[in-house]
Design an enzyme around this catalytic site. Structure first.
Site, PDB file in Angstrom:
ATOM      1  N   ASP A  69       5.782   0.306   2.877  1.00 25.91           N
ATOM      2  CA  ASP A  69       4.523   0.827   2.345  1.00 25.91           C
ATOM      3  C   ASP A  69       3.320   0.091   2.929  1.00 25.91           C
ATOM      4  O   ASP A  69       3.220  -1.128   2.844  1.00 25.91           O
ATOM      5  CB  ASP A  69       4.515   0.722   0.821  1.00 25.91           C
ATOM      6  CG  ASP A  69       5.695   1.459   0.197  1.00 25.91           C
ATOM      7  OD1 ASP A  69       5.975   2.583   0.634  1.00 25.91           O
ATOM      8  OD2 ASP A  69       6.340   0.900  -0.712  1.00 25.91           O
TER       9      ASP A  69
ATOM     10  N   CYS B 164      14.433  -4.669  -2.287  1.00 27.47           N
ATOM     11  CA  CYS B 164      14.482  -5.507  -3.479  1.00 27.47           C
ATOM     12  C   CYS B 164      13.977  -4.678  -4.657  1.00 27.47           C
ATOM     13  O   CYS B 164      12.824  -4.246  -4.654  1.00 27.47           O
ATOM     14  CB  CYS B 164      13.609  -6.749  -3.321  1.00 27.47           C
ATOM     15  SG  CYS B 164      13.438  -7.681  -4.866  1.00 27.47           S
TER      16      CYS B 164
ATOM     17  N   CYS C 274      15.817 -12.245  -3.510  1.00 27.04           N
ATOM     18  CA  CYS C 274      15.590 -11.312  -2.403  1.00 27.04           C
ATOM     19  C   CYS C 274      14.118 -10.929  -2.194  1.00 27.04           C
ATOM     20  O   CYS C 274      13.732 -10.628  -1.072  1.00 27.04           O
ATOM     21  CB  CYS C 274      16.440 -10.050  -2.576  1.00 27.04           C
ATOM     22  SG  CYS C 274      16.354  -9.221  -4.166  1.00 27.04           S
TER      23      CYS C 274
ATOM     24  N   ASP D 220       0.491   3.789   1.998  1.00 19.89           N
ATOM     25  CA  ASP D 220       0.867   3.217   0.707  1.00 19.89           C
ATOM     26  C   ASP D 220       0.439   4.133  -0.425  1.00 19.89           C
ATOM     27  O   ASP D 220      -0.751   4.345  -0.646  1.00 19.89           O
ATOM     28  CB  ASP D 220       0.258   1.834   0.533  1.00 19.89           C
ATOM     29  CG  ASP D 220       0.766   1.119  -0.701  1.00 19.89           C
ATOM     30  OD1 ASP D 220       1.779   1.573  -1.282  1.00 19.89           O
ATOM     31  OD2 ASP D 220       0.169   0.102  -1.087  1.00 19.89           O
TER      32      ASP D 220
ATOM     33  N   SER E 273       9.208  -3.064  -6.581  1.00 18.33           N
ATOM     34  CA  SER E 273       9.158  -3.541  -7.960  1.00 18.33           C
ATOM     35  C   SER E 273       9.006  -2.417  -8.972  1.00 18.33           C
ATOM     36  O   SER E 273       9.235  -2.617 -10.163  1.00 18.33           O
ATOM     37  CB  SER E 273       8.024  -4.552  -8.142  1.00 18.33           C
ATOM     38  OG  SER E 273       6.767  -3.919  -8.009  1.00 18.33           O
TER      39      SER E 273
ATOM     40  N   ASP F 249       7.954  -3.641   7.214  1.00 21.30           N
ATOM     41  CA  ASP F 249       7.682  -3.361   5.817  1.00 21.30           C
ATOM     42  C   ASP F 249       7.501  -1.846   5.722  1.00 21.30           C
ATOM     43  O   ASP F 249       7.138  -1.192   6.707  1.00 21.30           O
ATOM     44  CB  ASP F 249       6.395  -4.092   5.400  1.00 21.30           C
ATOM     45  CG  ASP F 249       5.932  -3.709   4.018  1.00 21.30           C
ATOM     46  OD1 ASP F 249       6.716  -3.832   3.061  1.00 21.30           O
ATOM     47  OD2 ASP F 249       4.767  -3.269   3.898  1.00 21.30           O
TER      48      ASP F 249
ATOM     49  N   ASN G  10       9.953  -4.538  -0.705  1.00 18.11           N
ATOM     50  CA  ASN G  10       9.947  -4.810  -2.139  1.00 18.11           C
ATOM     51  C   ASN G  10       9.649  -3.496  -2.857  1.00 18.11           C
ATOM     52  O   ASN G  10       8.704  -2.795  -2.486  1.00 18.11           O
ATOM     53  CB  ASN G  10       8.848  -5.813  -2.512  1.00 18.11           C
ATOM     54  CG  ASN G  10       9.141  -7.224  -2.065  1.00 18.11           C
ATOM     55  OD1 ASN G  10      10.262  -7.568  -1.735  1.00 18.11           O
ATOM     56  ND2 ASN G  10       8.120  -8.065  -2.066  1.00 18.11           N
TER      57      ASN G  10
ATOM     58  N   ASP H 145       2.050  -5.806   6.210  1.00 16.76           N
ATOM     59  CA  ASP H 145       0.616  -5.679   5.940  1.00 16.76           C
ATOM     60  C   ASP H 145       0.057  -6.680   4.936  1.00 16.76           C
ATOM     61  O   ASP H 145      -1.136  -6.652   4.652  1.00 16.76           O
ATOM     62  CB  ASP H 145       0.290  -4.256   5.479  1.00 16.76           C
ATOM     63  CG  ASP H 145       0.933  -3.911   4.151  1.00 16.76           C
ATOM     64  OD1 ASP H 145       2.074  -4.345   3.895  1.00 16.76           O
ATOM     65  OD2 ASP H 145       0.298  -3.190   3.352  1.00 16.76           O
TER      66      ASP H 145
ATOM     67  N   LYS I 150      10.464 -10.517  -1.188  1.00 13.54           N
ATOM     68  CA  LYS I 150       9.531 -11.188  -0.278  1.00 13.54           C
ATOM     69  C   LYS I 150       8.442 -11.846  -1.131  1.00 13.54           C
ATOM     70  O   LYS I 150       7.997 -11.239  -2.091  1.00 13.54           O
ATOM     71  CB  LYS I 150       8.890 -10.175   0.687  1.00 13.54           C
ATOM     72  CG  LYS I 150       9.855  -9.557   1.663  1.00 13.54           C
ATOM     73  CD  LYS I 150       9.180  -8.518   2.568  1.00 13.54           C
ATOM     74  CE  LYS I 150       8.763  -7.298   1.781  1.00 13.54           C
ATOM     75  NZ  LYS I 150       8.125  -6.257   2.574  1.00 13.54           N
TER      76      LYS I 150
ATOM     77  N   TYR J 133       3.991   2.949  -6.057  1.00 14.93           N
ATOM     78  CA  TYR J 133       5.171   3.354  -6.823  1.00 14.93           C
ATOM     79  C   TYR J 133       5.562   4.803  -6.531  1.00 14.93           C
ATOM     80  O   TYR J 133       5.862   5.574  -7.433  1.00 14.93           O
ATOM     81  CB  TYR J 133       4.945   3.122  -8.321  1.00 14.93           C
ATOM     82  CG  TYR J 133       4.481   1.729  -8.619  1.00 14.93           C
ATOM     83  CD1 TYR J 133       5.306   0.634  -8.371  1.00 14.93           C
ATOM     84  CD2 TYR J 133       3.209   1.489  -9.131  1.00 14.93           C
ATOM     85  CE1 TYR J 133       4.878  -0.657  -8.631  1.00 14.93           C
ATOM     86  CE2 TYR J 133       2.779   0.191  -9.385  1.00 14.93           C
ATOM     87  CZ  TYR J 133       3.625  -0.874  -9.135  1.00 14.93           C
ATOM     88  OH  TYR J 133       3.199  -2.149  -9.391  1.00 14.93           O
TER      89      TYR J 133
END
Length: 171
Positions: free
Chosen positions: A13, A88, A98, A19, A56, A11, A54, A125, A100, A22
């Protein structure tokens, strides 16, 4: 060389890099402790690596795909080249195949790397990472951060306190 997995997927972030919610700014990319060393060891042993993430923020209008790609390029500049990137761009309510915890991106990463999921580890994480790995037939390792819920840690089949410890479980 059968003692090593064929691939280790990560993964992005909270796992490979700190992390920053965005994040569209490559200058804000900061590797997690041990990330460089872990990747160096894996690559030296011929283990393929990839990223499954991901994002988003694209669907939410908070980021563009160009910004995500720029951040991913910065990750590679700091941590070295990955064999595949699976991203994704959809939001949690978009109903895509797609995102997760769906296994799609892990399966696509395995196909891109020409490896079998059952010979692949996925390090993340949060529980969505664990669920995606399990659904794909890969072995998950949860490396909790302060954002990881205690119940997620309890349910994870394999946990490690940090990336170096996860590496010890992989090799």
């Amino acid at each position: 060389m059968d003692q090593y997995p064929d691939a280790v997927l990560f993964d992005r972030d909270g796992t490979l890099i700190k992390d920053v919610p965005y994040n569209g700014d490559p200058d804000r990319v900061e590797p997690m402790p041990g990330a460089r060393e872990v990747l160096r060891v894996l690559r030296a042993r011929g283990v393929r690596t990839g990223v499954v993430s991901n994002q988003s923020g694209i669907a939410r209008g908070l980021l563009t795909r160009t910004q995500v790609d720029a951040v991913n390029s910065r990750v590679e500049a700091l941590l070295g080249r990955f064999g595949t990137w699976q991203v994704c761009p959809h939001g949690p309510d978009d109903g895509c195949a797609c995102r997760k915890p769906a296994p799609t991106m892990i399966l696509q990463a395995c196909e891109a790397l020409q490896v079998r999921p059952e010979r692949t580890f996925f390090i993340g994480d949060i529980e969505a990472d664990v669920e995606a790995a399990l659904a794909a037939g890969a072995t998950p390792i949860l490396v909790p951060t302060p954002a990881t819920l205690p119940d997620e840690v309890d349910r994870a089949p394999h946990t490690a306190p940090d990336l170096r410890s996860a590496l010890a479980m992989v090799l």
